[in-house]
Scaffold this active site. Structure first.
Site, mmCIF file in Angstrom:
data_model
loop_
_atom_site.group_PDB
_atom_site.id
_atom_site.type_symbol
_atom_site.label_atom_id
_atom_site.label_comp_id
_atom_site.label_asym_id
_atom_site.label_seq_id
_atom_site.Cartn_x
_atom_site.Cartn_y
_atom_site.Cartn_z
ATOM 1 N N CYS A 18 -14.961 1.065 -0.294
ATOM 2 C CA CYS A 18 -14.638 0.948 1.135
ATOM 3 C C CYS A 18 -13.871 2.141 1.700
ATOM 4 O O CYS A 18 -14.348 2.802 2.611
ATOM 5 C CB CYS A 18 -13.847 -0.325 1.376
ATOM 6 S SG CYS A 18 -14.723 -1.761 0.760
ATOM 7 N N HIS A 37 1.930 2.296 -3.204
ATOM 8 C CA HIS A 37 1.980 2.649 -4.622
ATOM 9 C C HIS A 37 1.303 3.998 -4.812
ATOM 10 O O HIS A 37 0.108 4.139 -4.531
ATOM 11 C CB HIS A 37 1.248 1.601 -5.474
ATOM 12 C CG HIS A 37 1.892 0.259 -5.390
ATOM 13 N ND1 HIS A 37 3.117 -0.003 -5.951
ATOM 14 C CD2 HIS A 37 1.491 -0.872 -4.785
ATOM 15 C CE1 HIS A 37 3.444 -1.238 -5.698
ATOM 16 N NE2 HIS A 37 2.484 -1.805 -4.986
ATOM 17 N N ALA A 38 2.087 4.950 -5.284
ATOM 18 C CA ALA A 38 1.503 6.269 -5.524
ATOM 19 C C ALA A 38 0.577 6.190 -6.738
ATOM 20 O O ALA A 38 0.801 5.386 -7.647
ATOM 21 C CB ALA A 38 2.614 7.274 -5.771
ATOM 22 N N PHE A 55 0.821 -1.219 0.000
ATOM 23 C CA PHE A 55 0.000 0.000 0.000
ATOM 24 C C PHE A 55 0.854 1.269 0.000
ATOM 25 O O PHE A 55 0.523 2.262 0.631
ATOM 26 C CB PHE A 55 -1.032 -0.024 1.150
ATOM 27 C CG PHE A 55 -2.240 -0.822 0.742
ATOM 28 C CD1 PHE A 55 -2.133 -2.180 0.527
ATOM 29 C CD2 PHE A 55 -3.460 -0.201 0.501
ATOM 30 C CE1 PHE A 55 -3.206 -2.926 0.075
ATOM 31 C CE2 PHE A 55 -4.540 -0.942 0.053
ATOM 32 C CZ PHE A 55 -4.414 -2.306 -0.158
HETATM 33 C C1 UGA Z 1 -10.121 -2.486 0.795
HETATM 34 C C2 UGA Z 1 -9.154 -3.171 1.763
HETATM 35 O O1 UGA Z 1 -7.889 -3.364 1.121
HETATM 36 C C3 UGA Z 1 -9.696 -4.522 2.222
HETATM 37 O O2 UGA Z 1 -8.832 -5.081 3.206
HETATM 38 C C4 UGA Z 1 -11.072 -4.282 2.849
HETATM 39 O O3 UGA Z 1 -11.670 -5.502 3.262
HETATM 40 C C5 UGA Z 1 -11.975 -3.629 1.829
HETATM 41 O O4 UGA Z 1 -11.404 -2.383 1.428
HETATM 42 C C6 UGA Z 1 -13.315 -3.409 2.505
HETATM 43 O O5 UGA Z 1 -13.382 -2.675 3.499
HETATM 44 O O6 UGA Z 1 -14.274 -4.099 2.130
HETATM 45 P P1 UGA Z 1 -10.650 -2.719 -1.837
HETATM 46 O O7 UGA Z 1 -11.459 -1.471 -1.683
HETATM 47 O O8 UGA Z 1 -11.222 -3.870 -2.570
HETATM 48 O O9 UGA Z 1 -10.197 -3.289 -0.381
HETATM 49 O O10 UGA Z 1 -9.341 -2.321 -2.632
HETATM 50 P P2 UGA Z 1 -7.824 -1.990 -2.331
HETATM 51 O O11 UGA Z 1 -6.979 -2.956 -3.055
HETATM 52 O O12 UGA Z 1 -7.578 -1.829 -0.892
HETATM 53 O O13 UGA Z 1 -7.676 -0.586 -3.075
HETATM 54 C C7 UGA Z 1 -8.408 0.571 -2.658
HETATM 55 C C8 UGA Z 1 -7.950 1.790 -3.416
HETATM 56 O O14 UGA Z 1 -6.636 2.167 -3.033
HETATM 57 C C9 UGA Z 1 -7.895 1.594 -4.937
HETATM 58 O O15 UGA Z 1 -8.398 2.757 -5.569
HETATM 59 C C10 UGA Z 1 -6.422 1.394 -5.218
HETATM 60 O O16 UGA Z 1 -6.039 1.786 -6.525
HETATM 61 C C11 UGA Z 1 -5.816 2.315 -4.178
HETATM 62 N N1 UGA Z 1 -4.427 1.937 -3.823
HETATM 63 C C12 UGA Z 1 -4.174 0.776 -3.170
HETATM 64 C C13 UGA Z 1 -3.383 2.805 -4.138
HETATM 65 O O17 UGA Z 1 -3.600 3.905 -4.734
HETATM 66 N N2 UGA Z 1 -2.121 2.475 -3.773
HETATM 67 C C14 UGA Z 1 -1.822 1.317 -3.109
HETATM 68 O O18 UGA Z 1 -0.633 1.082 -2.807
HETATM 69 C C15 UGA Z 1 -2.881 0.441 -2.827
#
Ligand code: UGA
Length: 435
Positions: free
Chosen positions: A263, A254-255, A252
């Protein structure tokens, strides 16, 4: 164990199918008749890799079924899971708990014998107590426990996350319910997955704290990316350099264009509201929410700047619309800010997304949708990558250059290396890296 799952949305369907795969007898209940009819016909209403096969296998094995009728499965159930939506309440950002409370009332009407009611929906601290009060009021003599068991599934990787979690959190107030929860998660106990037993309020807060912390991590690295651009540093190397410190961790970091999805935006806001109304404001999270909202709004400016200050009358090719890859989910996706801003600045937008175009169509207008990445680029004045789908990671750069009117690429996910773009003769703008 006999399990009833209320709600066949993302969480309910994935959890129900995975519990069935653990060997439990699961009935997924939903009021939406057409959804149940589809599920019974083997159609999966959401996009989640592996889910269709998992559902089919468990239906075939007789462990998973679907129903509209809560009364048909609940009286026999050892545990009834509540996995309904808790959207942001319009106007104030608090979580809307009406579906959770309605489910509690309905369970109270039909449960029979000792039943564990497990809340899987994301709910503010105190909701478990309220669910208990609702059921106690309707059924003063009933034997039941209310448990909190938040989910930590990521869309696109939900089945793996469910079966191989970092941890399971169970908020429980009595030993009888502990036994049932241990039995439900037995396969994970056997795998030595850490299971955190805690009280209900703590478990409810863990869910929000986890999402808010991850959102904070992303926002932190996004700000570092902006700083990198000013001082000639490379944010990916900064992320690696700090992430190798075990106390920080590399995930987590990644910019990008700002976090989206169903969520983080909703849960950070709900935590802010709960903290404010409890007299313990969560100032860091408040700031994260603000920074992320404004970041998404500012992303279109990068495209405008890359095009020399104006996109009036130009065609911008957009690759990726969903909030992340491997989902068709458009909720709070950065594209919902970026595309309208490009249009407002006078550009025509042509877009492709492997799964999200149908959803996008309902949320944005005047986009020319195409059938693939190369078609999107034909004659466009610039291309912007909003979502890092695998199929955008290895484009034929010569072809990209020859299709675009001007060889300009704005990569909001850093999926290419600046050096390879320079070699290909593409003017490349990414996030937090020297071009
Ligand atoms: C997130 C959490 O990661 C889960 O653990 C949690 O269960 C879920 O919410 C929830 O509450 O139901 P999710 O929303 O599916 O999961 O997606 P993520 O992979 O966490 O990404 C969320 C956002 O952050 C995306 O827009 C993604 O592009 C962004 N992101 C993620 C970044 O910009 N940089 C990162 O390094 C990681």
């Amino acid at each position: 164990m006999r399990v009833t799952m209320i709600g066949t949305g993302y969480v309910g369907l994935v959890s129900g199918a995975c519990f069935a795969d653990f060997g439990h007898d699961v009935v997924c209940v939903d009021k939406d008749e057409s959804k149940i009819a589809k599920l019974e016909a083997g159609e999966i209403p959401i996009f989640e890799p592996g889910l269709e096969g998992l559902v089919a296998e468990n239906v075939k094995a007789g462990r998973l079924s679907f129903s509209r009728d809560l009364a048909a499965s609940t009286p026999n159930a050892d545990a009834v899971f509540i996995a309904v939506g808790t959207p942001s309440r319009r106007g104030d950002g608090f979580a809307d708990l009406s579906y959770v409370y309605k489910a509690a009332e309905e369970i109270a009407e039909v449960m029979d014998g000792y039943t564990v009611i497990v809340n899987k929906s994301t709910v503010p601290v105190g909701t478990g107590q309220e669910v208990e009060d609702i059921i106690r009021k309707a059924r003063p003599d009933a034997e039941f426990s209310v448990v909190s068991n938040p989910e930590f599934l990521r869309e696109g990787a939900a089945i793996n996350d469910f079966k191989h979690p970092d941890r399971v959190v169970v908020g429980v107030e009595d030993e009888r319910a502990v036994k049932v929860m241990r039995e439900i998660y037995r396969p994970l106990f056997l795998n030595e997955t850490p299971i955190v037993f805690t009280n209900r309020a703590t478990s409810e807060l863990i869910k929000y704290a986890a999402n808010a912390f991850l959102a904070t991590k992303i926002t932190f690295i996004n700000e570092m990316a902006d700083l990198c651009e000013k001082v000639g540093a490379n944010v990916q190397e900064v992320a690696r350099g700090i992430g190798l410190d075990g106390r920080i961790g590399g995930k987590f970091l990644h910019a990008g264009p700002g976090y989206g999805g169903s969520c983080f935006p909703k849960d950070t806001l709900a935590l802010v509201r709960t903290a404010q109304s409890s007299g313990a404001p969560a100032r860091i999270v408040e700031t994260v929410v603000e920074i992320n909202d404004s970041r998404k709004k500012r992303m279109a400016d990068r495209v405008i700047a890359a095009c020399g200050g104006s996109i009036e009358g130009k065609t911008i090719a957009v690759l990726g619309l969903t909030f992340k890859p491997n989902t068709d989910d458009m909720r709070d996706s950065p594209s919902l800010d970026i595309v309208p801003a490009l249009q407002k600045a006078g550009a025509k937008v042509r877009a492709f997304d492997p799964a999200g175009m149908k959803e996008a169509e309902a949320l944005m207008s005047d986009i020319d949708y195409t059938e693939g990445p190369y078609q999107t680029l034909e004659g466009a004045d610039a291309v912007v990558i909003i979502t890092e789908w695998d199929e955008f990671r290895a484009l034929d750069l010569e072809r990209v250059k020859s299709l675009l009117k001007a060889p300009i690429m704005v990569d909001l996910r850093n999926i290419y290396r600046p050096a390879e773009m320079a070699e290909a003769g593409i003017q490349y703008y990414s996030i937090g890296r020297p071009s």
